[in-house]
Design an enzyme around this catalytic site. Structure first.
Site, PDB file in Angstrom:
ATOM      1  N   ARG A 166      12.071   0.075   5.182  1.00 17.60           N
ATOM      2  CA  ARG A 166      13.158  -0.862   5.497  1.00 17.60           C
ATOM      3  C   ARG A 166      14.524  -0.192   5.321  1.00 17.60           C
ATOM      4  O   ARG A 166      15.426  -0.392   6.114  1.00 17.60           O
ATOM      5  CB  ARG A 166      13.049  -2.097   4.601  1.00 17.60           C
ATOM      6  N   ASP A 195       6.306   1.131   7.835  1.00 15.63           N
ATOM      7  CA  ASP A 195       6.277  -0.324   7.964  1.00 15.63           C
ATOM      8  C   ASP A 195       7.082  -0.665   9.212  1.00 15.63           C
ATOM      9  O   ASP A 195       7.476   0.218   9.978  1.00 15.63           O
ATOM     10  CB  ASP A 195       6.859  -0.994   6.716  1.00 15.63           C
ATOM     11  N   HIS A 272       1.887  -4.833   9.992  1.00 20.53           N
ATOM     12  CA  HIS A 272       3.137  -4.126   9.683  1.00 20.53           C
ATOM     13  C   HIS A 272       3.259  -2.842  10.510  1.00 20.53           C
ATOM     14  O   HIS A 272       3.700  -1.809  10.002  1.00 20.53           O
ATOM     15  CB  HIS A 272       3.217  -3.800   8.195  1.00 20.53           C
ATOM     16  N   GLU A 329      -0.693  -9.223   5.160  1.00 19.45           N
ATOM     17  CA  GLU A 329       0.137 -10.045   6.045  1.00 19.45           C
ATOM     18  C   GLU A 329      -0.082  -9.789   7.534  1.00 19.45           C
ATOM     19  O   GLU A 329       0.836  -9.952   8.336  1.00 19.45           O
ATOM     20  CB  GLU A 329       1.625  -9.850   5.688  1.00 19.45           C
ATOM     21  N   TYR A 421       8.184  -7.990  -8.934  1.00 20.85           N
ATOM     22  CA  TYR A 421       8.911  -7.674  -7.703  1.00 20.85           C
ATOM     23  C   TYR A 421      10.387  -7.455  -8.029  1.00 20.85           C
ATOM     24  O   TYR A 421      11.127  -8.390  -8.319  1.00 20.85           O
ATOM     25  CB  TYR A 421       8.709  -8.784  -6.667  1.00 20.85           C
ATOM     26  N   THR A 470      12.646  -3.073   0.080  1.00 24.18           N
ATOM     27  CA  THR A 470      14.053  -2.745   0.319  1.00 24.18           C
ATOM     28  C   THR A 470      14.664  -3.434   1.537  1.00 24.18           C
ATOM     29  O   THR A 470      15.643  -2.943   2.097  1.00 24.18           O
ATOM     30  CB  THR A 470      14.211  -1.216   0.456  1.00 24.18           C
TER      31      THR A 470
END
Length: 688
Positions: A166, A195, A272, A329, A421, A470
């Site tokens: 990110r 990602d 992702h 995810e 986190y 991030t």
């Protein structure tokens, strides 16, 4: 000469006696993180200087690693001998009472420092404790107080994850972080290399990954999303990003190895993967591309060839026995209309689309195992049958905090969003850099217990890990700010026995550690001294006529934000800054509740608060209707409220209420927002 030897022996004996009877409370002044499991302070000190000798009986590869590490220190030692008795540091491989390879014994007297360990890792950690004990007057000198330390870690995995997709962080920053992490006995660096935000590692067989997907059109992810997630080439105007060459990786791995840190690379698959689809669109499902899919096509055999080719090059670069494939995810609906995926299901006798991911995961696990490696995945890999050899990284509370994996016999690394986190706010969000979702202060991290309750083999719990995603961490300074001091808390959880932990004591040591990081290491940690702390309204019960009254749910709450379930909205407690936990309750677009006051009650006000964190999918309702009834069937509307959200605001708690004079038994609070993802979060229905 004989008298001198006798007097030195007597002096050493006296020092040992003083050490043995020195009170443990002196540890508080020593600033050691993580707290050793046994330490006794003595009187006097060892003076490390330019004449200090160093002797070690290390041999082979472990000696080479120690030599590489010593070269990174500001101290320059002369070569010592085993028989040296004065101004010498000795690093000795000797059997300890424990077989733990990271255990050490440190003994400091005015004449010598002796560190013993079963292996080089133990000697390395003994040096870290010695350095934290010491006081430096110049870069190359140090006074080390006399002490005896016997120490070993509680868990084998003490990890830190950094997402470089990110936002990209260069090689020098990675090395800087490895240096600090090892100082606090963190032994694992989980490197989230790829990602949706960009592909960050050179892969020779697939050069388009870095040519076409390592740079994007905007640094800010929201701006990039508005620009339709376009990637660009390095020389494009405004290009943001970067990647690590294979030479970069080799240098970083070598540095980590010398600091006894294992690097676990993560190559996220099959979800992702927008970066992959941008560079190689043929790996998308039928009628899908990087603009409308994040998932690799599981029906396409080219997908498996690609993944295996990439993993082969990854394994050539990283000696870690663990390889992380992500697995989290994935939007499994992407596969349901793809002809290739349908064909795969038919051929493999797969009855559910979701089980395509289990098929994919099992193939990757077998491939890695064939090459002598062990697969790690986020806890979504549990959704289906998977080899018991796979390690599960537990991050979702709704998966019972790793309990499901443990019941199935998997090894588990505990990394729950609720405590680990580091991209979440660590203080009052109104004064913090942008964060994600919620509030995880230092005290909450420190109080986490990674060993779940229940009947299972406790050795399956490998340890704990802090994660820095991030999406909202655009700079090095911001990354350092969010990481420290919370990673020191993770370090202490992973190393120190729980009965020795004490938050107030840790906070004192953390304050000194933050000064050290700022002054000696030029880092930018969170200013713990100015911590504001929890939301004041959440610290004591609120006045509420509805406290303890039954709530009837005309629409269900979201199990992911269940709060304290049916008691949440009338338990008398307002929420903290954090949407997770037992104070806030979420509804996917439709909050419709009725409170039964049991008897007709005089009412002067009805209100409720909503948490607004749009980057985390925590939204305000668009409309609210407050109404009352005496029979529970016919309702009178007291107030309708239209709400307009300002999405430039990153965090706020809003209250919407009615005030007047009424009498009723039933109070209905109905709040709606047409959403398919996210929640509207409420903490309490307050009636006065």
């Amino acid at each position: 000469m004989e008298k001198h030897i006798i007097s030195n022996n007597i002096f050493r004996a006296i020092c040992q006696i003083l050490i043995l009877f020195c009170p443990m409370s002196e540890l508080q002044a020593q600033n050691i993180i993580p707290k050793p499991n046994n330490i006794v302070m003595g009187s006097g000190q060892f003076e490390l200087n330019s004449q200090t000798k160093l002797y070690t009986n290390l041999k082979g590869q472990e000696k080479l690693l120690m030599d590489k590490y010593l070269q990174t220190l500001p101290f320059h030692f002369t070569t010592g001998k085993a028989k040296d008795k004065a101004n010498v540091i000795k690093l000795l491989i000797e059997p300890l009472q424990t077989q733990n390879q990271e255990a050490y014994q440190l003994s400091v007297t005015p004449e010598e420092v002796i560190i013993k360990g079963n292996a080089g890792a133990g000697l390395f950690y003994g040096l870290q404790t010695m350095t934290q004990l010491g006081v430096s007057h110049t870069p190359s000198t140090m006074n080390i107080p006399c002490a005896i330390v016997n120490d070993e870690p509680r868990f084998v995995h003490r990890g830190y994850m950094l997402d470089v997709s990110r936002h990209f962080f260069d090689k020098n920053f990675i090395i800087k972080m490895l240096d600090i992490l090892s100082f606090y006995k963190i032994n694992t660096f989980h490197w989230h290399l790829v990602d949706t935000g960009g592909w960050r590692i050179q892969i020779d067989k697939y050069p388009k990954l870095t040519e076409l997907a390592a740079y994007r059109s905007f640094s800010d992810l929201n701006d990039w999303w508005t620009d339709h997630n376009r990637f660009c080439k390095k020389d494009s105007i405004g290009a943001y990003g970067g990647f690590y060459t294979k030479q970069d990786i080799k240098e970083i791995v070598a540095y980590a190895t010398a600091h006894h840190i294992n690097i676990i690379p993560e190559i996220d698959m099959p979800g992702h993967s927008r970066d992959v689809l941008w560079a190689y669109p043929e790996l998308a499902c039928q009628d899908k591309n990087a603009n409308n899919s994040n998932e690799l096509c599981i029906g396409n055999e080219k997908t498996f060839r690609f993944c295996e080719d990439v993993l082969i090059e990854i394994m050539e670069l990283f000696p870690s026995k663990y390889i992380h494939i992500g697995g989290d995810e994935a939007n499994r609906n992407i596969w349901k209309d793809c002809s290739l995926c349908k064909k795969r299901m038919e051929e493999e006798h797969i009855t559910k689309v979701a089980d395509l991911q289990s098929y994919f995961t099992n193939r990757m696990e077998k491939f890695l195992a064939k090459h002598g490696r062990t697969m790690i995945g986020w806890d979504e890999i549990l959704d289906g049958d998977i080899s018991q050899n796979a390690v599960v990284m537990s991050w979702r509370e709704e998966v019972d905090g790793g309990g499901e994996a443990l019941r199935k016999g998997h090894r588990v690394i505990m990394s729950p969003t609720s405590h680990c986190y580091l991209d979440y706010y660590q203080d009052c969000p109104y004064f913090e850099p942008q964060g994600l979702l919620g509030y995880i202060p230092l005290k909450k991290v420190y109080n986490f217990e990674p060993m779940p309750t229940g009947n299972f083999d406790q050795s399956l719990v490998l340890g704990i890990q802090g994660n820095l995603w991030t999406e909202h961490v655009p700079t090095i300074n911001n990354a350092e700010y969010k990481t420290f001091p919370r990673m020191q808390a993770i370090a202490e959880i992973g190393w120190t026995q729980p009965e020795l932990k004490d938050y107030d004591n840790f906070r004192t040591r953390a304050l000194s550690a933050m000064d050290y990081l700022k002054e000696k290491k030029n880092l930018h940690p969170f200013n713990l001294r100015t911590e504001i702390g929890p939301r004041m309204e959440s610290l004591q019960p609120c006045t509420n006529l509805a406290k303890g009254k039954k709530v009837n749910y005309l629409a269900p709450y979201d199990p992911s934000f269940a709060g304290s379930k049916e008691a949440t909205l009338t338990d008398g407690w307002l929420g903290d800054w954090n949407g997770n936990g037992d104070r806030w309750q979420g509804f996917v677009g439709n909050m419709d509740v009725v409170i039964d006051m049991e008897t007709p009650t005089e009412i002067q006000a009805i209100g409720s608060s909503f948490l607004f964190v749009p980057t985390g999918g925590q939204y305000l309702p668009d409309s609210i209707e407050i109404s009352i009834s005496n029979d529970g069937k016919t309702y009178k509307t007291l107030k309708k409220i239209s709400v307009t959200s300002d999405y430039s605001i990153l965090f706020h708690i809003y209250t919407f209420a009615w005030a007047g004079q009424e009498k009723a038994r039933y109070i209905r609070y109905h709040a709606t927002k047409p959403i398919t993802w996210g929640d509207i979060l409420c903490d309490e229905i307050i009636i006065k």
